[in-house]
Design a protein around this motif. Structure first.
Motif: not given
Length: 404
Positions: A101-107, A140-150, A162-165, A179-184
């Protein structure tokens, strides 16, 4: 001779024959649709039920208690399990997963509660995410900090590719970490509730939750799922009683659904069968009642009750055969069409489960086995209906049959 008479009688009164055939068509079409519909429901439930659990799921003994509070301290040694089970031949994939479980924030500091999943590369195939990602790409499993969101989560947070959350959660040690993640990528399931979650790589989830090399769930997918009991026994022999090892239909809502679905299916099929039988029987009885004088005349001419029964049964079976074939064509066409385009239920199924993406579209299942079974059932119903209709009439005396 009797068969020839039966055919002549069928064509002699076309309106009566058409009415009987129509009754059989309606009954058979309903039965075929019922079988194909529930076959589709069963397939959907099994397929979707296995997606997040695997054919077999391995967790810690206390996982189910801690899962309710999203306590990730109940985790297993992912690499150790892989190594211990690598020699079991029926295993196709062994996938470590982390659900949290988590809480997600935008900018702009808008926030949303969200269910997170740390997954492996092969999960892309298992979860069929290529069908649901409509923007961007998978992780991309060769990169860090990526997220796919609903899709729902993206809209609520007003974010896009491209946004960061920022994801904030409680680690396995009960400390807060973010941690911050980039939406791919953005995905959209049929089930709106599932669209409020997100996926990150297993490695990122392990780092975020401070459980390097571990996973909360270990999902096993089999090459041959008919050997699931045998494979579970092999796993139990290796791991003993150190872990909680369950088949997919023993986990959470899957357990209750797998018990209820066959019962619900049987009840509906029985109801459809009874309704079909009643429709056909009523038509047959009406037809026979109209022809009781004909029975009296045949008796007066010296025809035995056995031959009269055989004559009318032959007519009933021929009419049942014609009606069943036409019903199979109509019902089969409907079932085939719905197997491609599906039946849309809108929001009816949306809240069925948080863990299973049952979706809002059910695709019927059509097979030769279903078609043959329904055809046989149609002939049997026509035979029984005709027999029950003529039996009381043939037992009567000649005078009773000839009387108005």
């Amino acid at each position: 001779m009797l068969l020839k008479m039966a055919f002549r009688n069928i064509f002699r009164n076309k309106n009566r024959s058409i009415l009987t055939i129509m009754a059989v068509i309606i009954g058979i079409t309903g039965l075929l649709f019922g079988f194909s519909y529930f076959g589709g429901v069963e397939d959907l439930f099994i397929r979707e039920g296995k997606k997040l659990t695997g054919d077999i799921r391995i967790t810690t003994l206390d996982y189910e208690l801690k899962e309710k509070t999203m306590d990730t301290s109940a985790n297993v040694d992912y690499e150790l399990l892989k190594n211990n089970l690598k020699d079991i031949k029926n295993i196709k994939y062994m996938l470590g997963r982390i659900k949290f479980g988590s809480i997600m924030y935008n900018m702009e500091n808008d926030d949303e509660k969200a269910m997170g999943f740390g997954i492996e590369n092969n999960d892309y195939k298992v979860l069929e995410l290529d069908k649901y990602i409509y923007k961007g790409r998978f992780l991309d499993y060769t990169n860090e900090g990526e997220v796919v969101i609903g899709d729902k989560l993206a809209k609520n947070l007003k974010v896009d590719l491209g946004d960061e959350i920022t994801v904030i959660t409680s680690t396995a040690n009960a400390s807060m970490f973010a941690l911050n993640y980039k939406i791919v990528g953005i995905y959209k399931y049929d089930n709106d509730r599932m669209n409020r979650g997100f996926y990150i790589t297993l490695k990122d989830a392990q780092y975020l939750l401070d459980i390097d090399g571990r996973a909360t769930e270990f999902a096993i997918y089999l090459k041959n799922d008919t050997k699931i009991n045998k494979t579970k026994k092999e796993i139990l022999n290796i791991l003993k009683d150190k872990y909680l090892i369950k088949k997919w239909n023993e986990v959470g809502i899957n357990q209750y659904m797998s018990q209820m679905l066959p019962v619900i299916k049987a009840i509906f099929i029985i109801i459809l069968g009874i309704l079909s039988g009643v429709v056909i029987s009523n038509t047959m009885m009406m037809t026979v009642f109209e022809r009781k004088k004909e029975m009296g005349i045949l008796k007066a001419m010296g025809m035995s009750n056995f031959k009269i029964n055989l004559l009318f049964l032959s007519e009933g079976i021929v009419l049942g055969l014609i009606g069943s074939l036409i019903g199979l064509i109509i019902g089969g066409s409907l079932g085939y069409y719905l197997s491609i385009y599906g039946i849309h239920f809108g929001d009816i199924l949306e809240n069925v489960s948080n863990n299973i993406n049952l979706g809002t579209v059910i695709y019927t299942k059509m097979s030769w086995g279903i078609i043959i079974n329904v055809f046989i059932i149609g002939i049997i119903i026509a035979f029984i209906s005709t027999f029950l209709a003529i039996l009381p009439q043939t037992k009567k005396e000649i005078v009773e049959n000839l009387r108005n």
